[in-house]
Structure formats: C-alpha cells, structure tokens
Design an enzyme around this catalytic site. Sequence first.
Site, short mmCIF file in Angstrom:
data_model
loop_
_atom_site.label_atom_id
_atom_site.label_comp_id
_atom_site.label_asym_id
_atom_site.label_seq_id
_atom_site.Cartn_x
_atom_site.Cartn_y
_atom_site.Cartn_z
N ILE A 12 32.30 51.84 65.70
CA ILE A 12 32.09 51.25 67.02
C ILE A 12 33.03 50.06 67.22
CG2 ILE A 12 30.38 50.23 68.57
CD1 ILE A 12 28.21 51.73 66.92
N SER A 125 19.67 48.27 67.64
CA SER A 125 19.52 49.73 67.62
C SER A 125 18.21 50.15 68.26
CB SER A 125 19.54 50.18 66.15
OG SER A 125 19.13 51.51 66.03
N THR A 127 16.36 52.01 67.01
CA THR A 127 15.42 52.15 65.89
C THR A 127 14.35 51.05 65.92
OG1 THR A 127 15.35 52.66 63.54
CG2 THR A 127 16.69 50.79 64.14
N TYR A 150 16.76 49.76 56.75
CA TYR A 150 17.84 49.54 57.72
C TYR A 150 17.26 49.06 59.06
CZ TYR A 150 21.03 50.52 61.50
OH TYR A 150 21.77 50.40 62.65
N LYS A 154 17.47 45.34 61.37
CA LYS A 154 17.84 45.17 62.79
C LYS A 154 16.73 44.42 63.54
CE LYS A 154 21.80 46.98 62.67
NZ LYS A 154 23.00 46.18 62.89
N TYR A 178 21.70 49.90 70.77
CA TYR A 178 22.44 51.15 70.97
C TYR A 178 21.50 52.33 70.74
CZ TYR A 178 26.34 48.10 69.30
OH TYR A 178 27.24 47.09 69.05
N PHE A 179 21.68 53.38 71.55
CA PHE A 179 20.96 54.63 71.27
C PHE A 179 21.84 55.46 70.31
CE2 PHE A 179 16.79 54.50 73.19
CZ PHE A 179 16.83 53.18 73.59
N ASN A 200 24.40 61.89 60.19
CA ASN A 200 24.13 62.01 61.63
C ASN A 200 24.57 63.36 62.17
OD1 ASN A 200 24.98 58.72 61.38
ND2 ASN A 200 23.03 59.25 62.31
P1 NAD Z 1 30.51 51.34 60.50
O1 NAD Z 1 29.97 51.45 59.11
O2 NAD Z 1 31.57 52.30 60.91
O3 NAD Z 1 31.04 49.86 60.76
C1 NAD Z 1 30.46 48.74 60.13
C2 NAD Z 1 31.61 47.95 59.49
O4 NAD Z 1 31.07 46.80 58.85
C3 NAD Z 1 32.37 48.75 58.44
O5 NAD Z 1 33.74 48.72 58.72
C4 NAD Z 1 32.04 48.02 57.13
O6 NAD Z 1 33.12 48.09 56.21
C5 NAD Z 1 31.76 46.62 57.62
N1 NAD Z 1 30.87 45.81 56.77
C6 NAD Z 1 29.65 46.14 56.26
N2 NAD Z 1 29.16 45.12 55.56
C7 NAD Z 1 30.06 44.11 55.62
C8 NAD Z 1 30.10 42.79 55.11
N3 NAD Z 1 29.11 42.30 54.37
N4 NAD Z 1 31.19 42.03 55.37
C9 NAD Z 1 32.21 42.51 56.12
N5 NAD Z 1 32.22 43.76 56.63
C10 NAD Z 1 31.15 44.54 56.39
O7 NAD Z 1 29.26 51.42 61.49
P2 NAD Z 1 29.24 51.58 63.07
O8 NAD Z 1 28.66 52.90 63.38
O9 NAD Z 1 30.52 51.18 63.66
O10 NAD Z 1 28.12 50.50 63.42
C11 NAD Z 1 28.43 49.18 63.79
C12 NAD Z 1 27.15 48.40 63.96
O11 NAD Z 1 26.33 49.03 64.93
C13 NAD Z 1 26.29 48.31 62.70
O12 NAD Z 1 25.70 47.04 62.63
C14 NAD Z 1 25.24 49.37 62.92
O13 NAD Z 1 24.06 49.09 62.22
C15 NAD Z 1 25.04 49.28 64.41
N6 NAD Z 1 24.53 50.51 65.01
C16 NAD Z 1 25.16 51.70 64.76
C17 NAD Z 1 24.66 52.87 65.30
C18 NAD Z 1 25.30 54.20 65.00
O14 NAD Z 1 24.63 55.23 65.16
N7 NAD Z 1 26.56 54.25 64.60
C19 NAD Z 1 23.51 52.82 66.11
C20 NAD Z 1 22.90 51.59 66.35
C21 NAD Z 1 23.41 50.43 65.79
C1 WQD Z 2 19.80 63.06 65.73
C2 WQD Z 2 18.95 64.31 65.82
C3 WQD Z 2 17.81 64.82 63.77
C4 WQD Z 2 21.43 65.66 61.43
C5 WQD Z 2 20.08 57.47 63.59
C6 WQD Z 2 19.41 56.21 63.12
C7 WQD Z 2 19.35 55.22 64.25
C8 WQD Z 2 20.74 54.99 64.85
C9 WQD Z 2 21.41 56.28 65.22
C10 WQD Z 2 21.73 53.14 63.72
C11 WQD Z 2 17.59 64.17 65.13
C12 WQD Z 2 18.82 65.91 64.10
C13 WQD Z 2 20.54 65.33 62.44
C14 WQD Z 2 21.46 67.00 60.95
C15 WQD Z 2 19.74 67.56 62.54
N1 WQD Z 2 21.61 54.37 63.92
N2 WQD Z 2 19.71 66.27 62.99
N3 WQD Z 2 20.61 67.90 61.53
O1 WQD Z 2 18.13 59.91 63.51
O2 WQD Z 2 18.32 59.78 66.04
O3 WQD Z 2 19.31 58.02 64.66
O4 WQD Z 2 21.39 57.16 64.08
O5 WQD Z 2 21.08 52.26 64.20
O6 WQD Z 2 18.83 54.06 63.71
O7 WQD Z 2 18.09 56.53 62.70
O8 WQD Z 2 20.37 60.21 64.66
O9 WQD Z 2 22.27 61.76 64.42
O10 WQD Z 2 20.75 61.35 62.43
O11 WQD Z 2 19.88 62.64 64.38
O12 WQD Z 2 19.00 68.42 63.02
O13 WQD Z 2 22.19 67.35 60.03
O14 WQD Z 2 19.63 65.38 65.12
O15 WQD Z 2 16.66 65.38 63.20
O16 WQD Z 2 16.67 64.92 65.89
P1 WQD Z 2 18.90 59.53 64.69
P2 WQD Z 2 20.91 61.48 63.90
#
Ligand code: NAD
Ligand code: WQD
Length: 339
Positions: A12, A125, A127, A150, A154, A178-179, A200
Amino acid sequence: MKILVTGGAGYIGSHTLIELYAAGHTAVVVDNLYNSSKESLRRVAHIVGVDEIPFYEADIRDKNKLESVFSDHQFDCCIHFAGLKAVGESVAKPLEYYENNMNGTFVLLDAMRRHGCKNIIFSSSATVYGDPAEIPITEECPKGHCTNPYGQTKSMLEEVLKDVQTADTEWNVVLLRYFNPIGAHSSGTIGENPNGIPNNLMPYITQVAIGKRKELGIFGNDYDTPDGTGVRDYIHVVDLAKAHVCALKAISRKCGLGIYNIGTGHGYSVLDVVNAFIKVNGVNVPYKIQPRRPGDIATCYCNPAKAQAELGWKAQYGIEDMCRDSWNWQKNNPNGYQD
Ligand code: NAD
Ligand code: WQD
C-alpha cells in the site's frame, strides 16, 4: 507537504507514494524491508519521474536511526504503514507481532512528538470491527472482539492514538480503516508481492492463474451469504492510496481526530471475485471448496459515506478493474520484484 512514510516500500505504501507525488507532496521512506524490496521504490521513482525516492533502510523500533531521520528532515506529517500484517502468523507469533506493531509505533510517536511533527495517518483495518454488529458497517459500529494478535494491535493502536490526541490537541490523527485492498498500479510495474504461500484471496487467485499453484481453495460455501462463500468489501489499492491524499487535506485543516472506513460499500463473495477474474482476464482459475478457515466471518462491507462527506473521497474503481490490474501485475512480474 513533506511526508514521512513508514513501510513505504510495501504494497500500500508504494502505491500511496505515487499519489503523494502526483498531488505535489514529497516523501521520505523508512522501511526495514522485512516484507518488501528496494526495487518497489526504484519503480515508484520511475513512475513519478524522479531520480529516487529518499529512503532509509531502518527499523522504526531503532530509536537512534529514527532520530537521525528526524534530524535530517522536518516533516509535516507521517503516514504510518510499517507493521506486520499476516493474521495466521500473528496467532503463531504473538510476541513478535505485539512487539513490532506496538513498540514500533511507540518509538515513532515519541520521535514525532520530540521533533514537533504532530500529524499522523494510521493504517487501521476493518478487522477492528470483529464480527460486525451491523452491515453495512459505519464508523459508529462498536469495535468487536479481534480473534488474532494482528487485529488486536490495530485496535489497541487506535486507542493509543486517540489518547495521544486527547492529551495534546495539537495532534491531528486520522485512522483509516481499510477494507480489503487488491489490484495494482495500471502500469503493471508495482503490486502486491507476498512471500511464500499467499494468505489473501487475490494473490492466491493470481498465482493459480499463472500456474504457480494448482487450484484455489475456497474456504467454506455454507456461510449465510447469497452463494454461501464469504463476502468482503474489496477496494482498489489506487483508490486506497488516494484516500491518504484526501486525509492529508483534512490534516492541514486541523481535523483533530478523524476515523474513516475506506471501502467501496459493495460486498462481493469469493465466487463473485473468481468469476469476475475469469471473465475480465480470459484465464482459468480452478478451485475446490474446502472447510471454513478459523476466524473468518461471513460478511464484511462498509458504508463509506463519512469519508465522502468529510474527506471528499470516494472509490472510483470496480471489481473488474481490480481483477484486471491484479492480473496485469502478476503476468508481467511472475516472480514479483525478483523479475
Ligand atoms: P506490507 O507488508 O506490504 O507493507 C508493510 C511494510 O512495513 C513492509 O515494507 C515492511 O517491510 C515494513 N515494516 C514492517 N515492520 C517494520 C518496522 N518495524 N520498521 C520498518 N519497516 C517495517 O503491507 P501492506 O499491505 O502494504 O500494509 C500496510 C499497512 O496497512 C500495514 O500496517 C497493514 O497492517 C495495514 N493494512 C493492510 C491491509 C491489507 O490487506 N493489505 C488491510 C488493512 C490494513
Ligand atoms: C477474503 C475472503 C476468505 C484466501 C484479511 C485480514 C484483514 C485485512 C484484509 C489487514 C474470505 C476467502 C481467502 C483463500 C479463500 N488485513 N479466501 N481462499 O480475511 O477478509 O481479511 O485481509 O488488516 O485484517 O483478516 O481477507 O483475502 O484473506 O479473504 O476462500 O485462499 O476470501 O475465506 O472469505 P480477509 P482474505
């Protein structure tokens, strides 16, 4: 504005850098590259047309290194992405998750405070709602029980940030919940680059489509949803990135505390996503129904009206765009940033 972007080399963060530069901001990235590579930043620089994105390879828990970053730059705001994010891994390694996500944020907030940077946008998140008490979820919906460390980090960090803002109202704190971010930049040069077996849905689908994995396991088809599979609010990562630019505007208006759902407001089932992916991209995605995954909920999608009303942000992309761009990234980079 000059923005400190922690975790900016990640999925992101890298997309957000592009939107920051497009809006006329500059950024400095701090990332320990635990879950990312410098190559993403090189590609971002190419897209935005600069020689390089200023970058410190540093862990945000390292007080001395963070101190030198803040001594080198005067930041207007921090966008705080850095953290560990794998739900299943957090159950197996709770201490590592609590230590990294909580302590990392404490060290960061202390450095920000000492250097007079009291503006932060935090990656929260959906979550935090647990199994939500209402659908679609508004920001008024009470936070729920998080079934994994996790999610706990958050939810707790949201409370920490609220307390910081209450104690010192010079702080502006925007919590973006974020969703389910999927998709990739339209150039197909940056995207999500998971290590090992994806947790995911979308990265698993793209790896099946490219032949790296045999078939997708669909985790349950007996939920109380239209087709029995889980329903989520998938959001294009570029839309998500743009939400941060809108949040910066709120910060410059001195918004105090703001909490926003960042989703499209539409729920799609696992089968909806698989079928859209097959239709848009003309590729096959074999799948098999498997048992439910522990901790999963049936349905999660939001009402994003507050973000539209207060931030002027609304998602532009639909599920077909998300499927097209995820595939474009995967097929051009079968091995992610190792290509
Ligand atoms: P990502 O793992 O791709 O990016 C996170 C980055 O943080 C990575 O580059 C990692 O190397 C760095 N990092 C981790 N710990 C660190 C530390 N202690 N010091 C410096 N760098 C560090 O993840 P993302 O999907 O880009 O997510 C970004 C943020 O959004 C995270 O906080 C995540 O929890 C949150 N988020 C992600 C999602 C999702 O589904 N991807 C959903 C909701 C919230
Ligand atoms: C989506 C749907 C699974 C993988 C997670 C974190 C949440 C947020 C986003 C960070 C669900 C189904 C998945 C697979 C499947 N991250 N699935 N087969 O669980 O909604 O959210 O990521 O904050 O906190 O919990 O996302 O992409 O894992 O799953 O059937 O191999 O797909 O059961 O219904 P989720 P996901």
